[in-house]
Design an enzyme around this catalytic site. Sequence first.
Site, PDB file in Angstrom:
ATOM      1  N   ARG A  77       0.815  -1.217   0.000  1.00 17.50           N
ATOM      2  CA  ARG A  77       0.000   0.000   0.000  1.00 17.50           C
ATOM      3  C   ARG A  77       0.847   1.265   0.000  1.00 17.50           C
ATOM      4  O   ARG A  77       0.386   2.317  -0.445  1.00 17.50           O
ATOM      5  CB  ARG A  77      -0.978  -0.025   1.185  1.00 17.50           C
ATOM      6  CG  ARG A  77      -2.144  -0.973   0.931  1.00 17.50           C
ATOM      7  CD  ARG A  77      -3.039  -1.079   2.139  1.00 17.50           C
ATOM      8  NE  ARG A  77      -2.726  -2.227   2.965  1.00 17.50           N
ATOM      9  CZ  ARG A  77      -3.026  -2.331   4.254  1.00 17.50           C
ATOM     10  NH1 ARG A  77      -3.610  -1.322   4.862  1.00 17.50           N
ATOM     11  NH2 ARG A  77      -2.739  -3.415   4.932  1.00 17.50           N
ATOM     12  N   GLU A 126       0.680  -5.283  13.245  1.00 11.37           N
ATOM     13  CA  GLU A 126      -0.465  -5.479  14.145  1.00 11.37           C
ATOM     14  C   GLU A 126      -0.949  -6.932  14.111  1.00 11.37           C
ATOM     15  O   GLU A 126      -1.492  -7.427  15.073  1.00 11.37           O
ATOM     16  CB  GLU A 126      -1.600  -4.511  13.739  1.00 11.37           C
ATOM     17  CG  GLU A 126      -2.653  -4.301  14.817  1.00 11.37           C
ATOM     18  CD  GLU A 126      -3.815  -3.434  14.343  1.00 11.37           C
ATOM     19  OE1 GLU A 126      -3.790  -2.925  13.202  1.00 11.37           O
ATOM     20  OE2 GLU A 126      -4.752  -3.280  15.140  1.00 11.37           O
TER      21      GLU A 126
HETATM   22  O1  LIG Z   1       2.324   0.136  11.809  1.00  9.56           O
HETATM   23  P1  LIG Z   1       2.264  -1.338  11.541  1.00  9.56           P
HETATM   24  O2  LIG Z   1       1.712  -2.112  12.700  1.00  9.56           O
HETATM   25  O3  LIG Z   1       3.545  -1.888  11.045  1.00  9.56           O
HETATM   26  O4  LIG Z   1       1.169  -1.557  10.393  1.00  9.56           O
HETATM   27  C1  LIG Z   1       1.065  -0.750   9.272  1.00  9.56           C
HETATM   28  C2  LIG Z   1       1.437  -1.494   8.027  1.00  9.56           C
HETATM   29  O5  LIG Z   1       0.517  -2.581   7.806  1.00  9.56           O
HETATM   30  C3  LIG Z   1       0.005  -2.499   6.482  1.00  9.56           C
HETATM   31  O6  LIG Z   1       0.770  -3.214   5.576  1.00  9.56           O
HETATM   32  P2  LIG Z   1       0.752  -4.814   5.443  1.00  9.56           P
HETATM   33  O7  LIG Z   1       2.008  -5.359   6.025  1.00  9.56           O
HETATM   34  O8  LIG Z   1      -0.548  -5.360   5.930  1.00  9.56           O
HETATM   35  O9  LIG Z   1       0.929  -5.050   3.890  1.00  9.56           O
HETATM   36  P3  LIG Z   1       0.144  -4.563   2.569  1.00  9.56           P
HETATM   37  O10 LIG Z   1       0.458  -3.096   2.400  1.00  9.56           O
HETATM   38  O11 LIG Z   1       0.785  -5.380   1.512  1.00  9.56           O
HETATM   39  O12 LIG Z   1      -1.334  -4.828   2.743  1.00  9.56           O
HETATM   40  C4  LIG Z   1       0.065  -1.015   6.156  1.00  9.56           C
HETATM   41  O13 LIG Z   1       0.067  -0.803   4.757  1.00  9.56           O
HETATM   42  C5  LIG Z   1       1.343  -0.579   6.815  1.00  9.56           C
HETATM   43  O14 LIG Z   1       2.474  -0.785   5.987  1.00  9.56           O
HETATM   44  N1  LIG Z   2      -6.036  -1.798  11.426  1.00 12.99           N
HETATM   45  C1  LIG Z   2      -5.407  -1.746  10.239  1.00 12.99           C
HETATM   46  N2  LIG Z   2      -6.103  -1.381   9.127  1.00 12.99           N
HETATM   47  C2  LIG Z   2      -5.473  -1.336   7.929  1.00 12.99           C
HETATM   48  N3  LIG Z   2      -4.198  -1.662   7.746  1.00 12.99           N
HETATM   49  C3  LIG Z   2      -3.485  -2.018   8.821  1.00 12.99           C
HETATM   50  N4  LIG Z   2      -2.180  -2.363   8.971  1.00 12.99           N
HETATM   51  C4  LIG Z   2      -1.967  -2.645  10.263  1.00 12.99           C
HETATM   52  N5  LIG Z   2      -3.071  -2.481  10.983  1.00 12.99           N
HETATM   53  C5  LIG Z   2      -4.047  -2.090  10.104  1.00 12.99           C
END
Ligand SMILES: O=P(O)(O)OC[C@H]1O[C@H](OP(=O)(O)OP(=O)(O)O)[C@H](O)[C@@H]1O
Ligand SMILES: Nc1ncnc2[nH]cnc12
Length: 175
Positions: A58, A95
Site C-alpha cells: 500500500r 499489528e
Molecule cells: O504500523 P504497523 O503495525 O507496522 O502496520 C502498518 C502497516 O501494515 C500495512 O501493511 P501490510 O504489512 O498489511 O501489507 P500490505 O500493504 O501489503 O497490505 C500497512 O500498509 C502498513 O504498511
Molecule cells: N487496522 C489496520 N487497518 C489497515 N491496515 C493495517 N495495517 C496494520 N493495521 C491495520
Amino acid sequence: MNLKEKFRHVLNFPKEGIDFIDITTVLQDKDAFKYAIDSLVNLVKDLDFELIVGPESRGFIFGAPVAYVLNKGLVLVRKKGKLPYKTVSVEYELEYGKDVLEMHIDAIKPGQKVVIIDDLLATGGTTLSNIKLVEKLGGEVVGIAYLVELTYLGGRENLKGYDVRSVVQFESSLI
Ligand SMILES: O=P(O)(O)OC[C@H]1O[C@H](OP(=O)(O)OP(=O)(O)O)[C@H](O)[C@@H]1O
Ligand SMILES: Nc1ncnc2[nH]cnc12
C-alpha cells in the site's frame, strides 16, 4: 472533503479484534483519491529530501504519485524474495503478523535524505524496519508521512525522534 468518512472499516479482518481500515473505498473515488494524494504532497513538500521510500504494497500506491508530483526518486521496500538485485533485510512485526522486508543495497547513497510514505501507521513496526533499512545504507530519514494514523495503537511513540505526520487520525477502534 471529509476524507475520514471515505474509509471503510472492516471489523475482525484479517483477525478477530482488528478494526481494519480499508483504503479501497478512497482509491475508487476519484475526488477522494486526488484529495488524498494532494494532502500527502502538502504534508511533505516543505521538507528537504531527495527520495521517497515506499513499503510494499500500500506504500507504493501513495509513495509513487507523491514522488512524481514533487519530482523525487522512489525507493521500493519489498517483502522477502521479491527484489532481483542484492539486498539488505530486516525482520519486523506488525499489528497482525511477522515478516521480512528488503531494500536494494544501492537504493540509497550515504548521506541521502529520504521521506518514508505509507498508507497507515498502526504499531509502527513496518516503519521502524523501513528506518532500519534506510539507516543501514547510511541514509537519513527526515520525515515520515501517512494517509491514516491509528493513534490508539501508539505507533508514534515507537518513532520518537522522527518527524511523523499524518493526514487523517482515528482515535479509537470500532471494536
Ligand atoms: O504500523 P504497523 O503495525 O507496522 O502496520 C502498518 C502497516 O501494515 C500495512 O501493511 P501490510 O504489512 O498489511 O501489507 P500490505 O500493504 O501489503 O497490505 C500497512 O500498509 C502498513 O504498511
Ligand atoms: N487496522 C489496520 N487497518 C489497515 N491496515 C493495517 N495495517 C496494520 N493495521 C491495520
